[in-house]
Design an enzyme around this catalytic site. Structure first.
Site, mmCIF file in Angstrom:
data_model
loop_
_atom_site.group_PDB
_atom_site.id
_atom_site.type_symbol
_atom_site.label_atom_id
_atom_site.label_comp_id
_atom_site.label_asym_id
_atom_site.label_seq_id
_atom_site.Cartn_x
_atom_site.Cartn_y
_atom_site.Cartn_z
ATOM 1 N N GLY A 89 0.904 -1.347 0.220
ATOM 2 C CA GLY A 89 -0.209 0.151 0.061
ATOM 3 C C GLY A 89 0.804 1.301 -0.012
ATOM 4 N N CYS A 138 16.325 0.240 3.738
ATOM 5 C CA CYS A 138 16.471 -1.053 4.641
ATOM 6 C C CYS A 138 17.882 -1.216 5.021
ATOM 7 C CB CYS A 138 15.859 -2.318 4.125
ATOM 8 S SG CYS A 138 14.357 -1.874 3.108
#
Ligand SMILES: *Cc1c(COP(=O)(O)O)cnc(C)c1O
Length: 386
Positions: free
Chosen positions: A201, A326
């Protein structure tokens, strides 16, 4: 000071239309979709609508092929581990690529501890997977091929339809992580011929913590989370109704805007890349120039640390990233750039700028105005030659 957000591959702002849908299912129609009463009914309707909106965007035939999850990471884990455990009697071999997102690579690594074998095919200097190498990697006991649709770091778009066809010919399941591709490229599960496809999303102007896995009708995998009978027994837990409704709205929006987004972002990206190439000596464009995500610019600047470049850009109000969000905490060079055969010095000198629907040509011109100054300041302080 101007503030320009150029890190849309890390996350996107929630679109106001999405936020207002989320708001409704938090404040007014807050029922549990398993409840009998009218509040439950409103939540159930929201799930059906969202399932149709997600299915619509990716050309799924049936809304029941959509499983809602907590995001791209969970979708990747569910697809890979779910397929592995369901098919373990058939075989224990999985084919993936060295340039995949960590959600895929680390899910595969976790399976290795349970006796599964993983083959990572390489990528070329532009980050592309060669379909022939995938074909060669498939063995008698291969049960799954998982190759991403578009790379989150360098934006390279993979020949997924071709690879899916190879997997199908060998009667092996095919999964693709399409988190970066959805909302920018035409993603049609029938045309691509994929069995499973991951969506997130927050990469498409929806909320964080919600995503979906497309699971082709008839494809069997094993659930990775046990509890109630939610999501056709594929993913237990009370549905994140507000988030899911928001994801649905984000998909509807993406479908409406797809053409605009693509042409708008290609224009901005090319304006930036051309401008940078003209004004900065020793600048290297990472990834493919043609088979590339519309919104992705990734460059390495000889003699400059990527991290220092980010701080310099941030001081001028520009939000970019180096490697992936990340891995920026660690000092390792990007595994993607390394897999592309890039020397560590250049891999450490990479900067990723990723555009969004709200960026403008003025944003690009501002970046082009301040970028060369930051580079020469850093180069003048650096002991490195270029
Ligand atoms: C962001 C991203 C993911 C992870 O999605 P989350 O919703 O943040 O868990 C997986 N794959 C790719 C290619 C991504 O860019």
């Amino acid at each position: 000071m101007r503030r320009i957000y150029l890190d849309h591959s890390a996350t996107t702002p929630v679109h106001p239309r999405v936020a207002s849908v989320v708001n409704r299912y938090m404040l007014a129609d807050y029922g549990n979709a398993s409840s009998v009463h009218s509040f439950g009914e409103a939540a159930r309707k929201a799930l059906i609508r969202a399932r149709e909106q997600v299915a619509g965007l990716i050309g799924a035939e049936d809304r029941e092929e959509i499983i809602f999850t907590s995001g791209g990471t969970e979708s990747d884990n569910l697809a890979i581990k779910g397929a592995a455990w369901y098919n373990r009697k058939k075989g224990k071999h999985i084919v993936t690529s060295a340039g995949e997102h960590h959600a895929v690579l680390h899910a595969c690594k976790a399976l290795k501890r349970h006796g599964f074998r993983i083959t990572e095919v390489g990528v070329d200097s532009e980050g592309r997977v060669d379909p022939d190498e995938v074909a060669d990697a498939i063995e008698d006991d291969t049960i799954l091929v998982t190759i991403m649709m578009a790379n989150n770091e360098v934006g390279t778009v993979q020949p997924v339809a071709e690879i899916a066809e190879i997997a199908r010919r060998h009667e092996v399941l095919f999964h693709t992580d399409a988190v970066q591709a959805v909302g920018q490229l035409d993603v049609n599960v029938s045309e691509l011929g994929v069995d499973m496809l991951s969506i997130s999303g927050h990469k498409i102007y929806g909320p964080k913590g919600v995503g979906a896995l497309y699971l082709r009708k008839g494809t069997r995998i094993r659930s990775q989370q046990h509890g109630g009978h939610h999501e056709r027994n594929m993913r237990a837990g009370t549905e994140n109704v507000a988030g899911i409704a928001g994801l649905g709205e984000a998909c509807a929006l993406a479908e409406e805007e797809l053409k605009f987004r693509r042409s708008h972002m290609i224009r901005l990206r090319d304006r930036l890349l051309d401008g940078l190439q003209e004004s900065i000596e020793g600048l290297h464009i990472n990834g493919s120039r043609d088979e590339r995500l519309p919104n992705n610019a990734n460059v390495s600047i000889a003699g400059v640390e990527g991290e220092a470049m980010l701080l310099g850009l941030n001081a001028e109000g520009i939000a970019a990233s180096s490697g992936s969000a990340c891995t920026s905490e660690t000092l390792e060079a990007s595994h993607v750039l390394s897999a592309m055969g890039m020397k560590p010095e250049l891999a450490h000198a990479s900067v990723r700028l990723t555009f969004g629907r709200e960026n403008t040509e003025e944003d690009v011109d501002y970046v082009l105005q301040v970028f060369p100054g930051i580079v020469s300041r850093l180069r003048s302080m650096s002991p490195l030659d270029y």
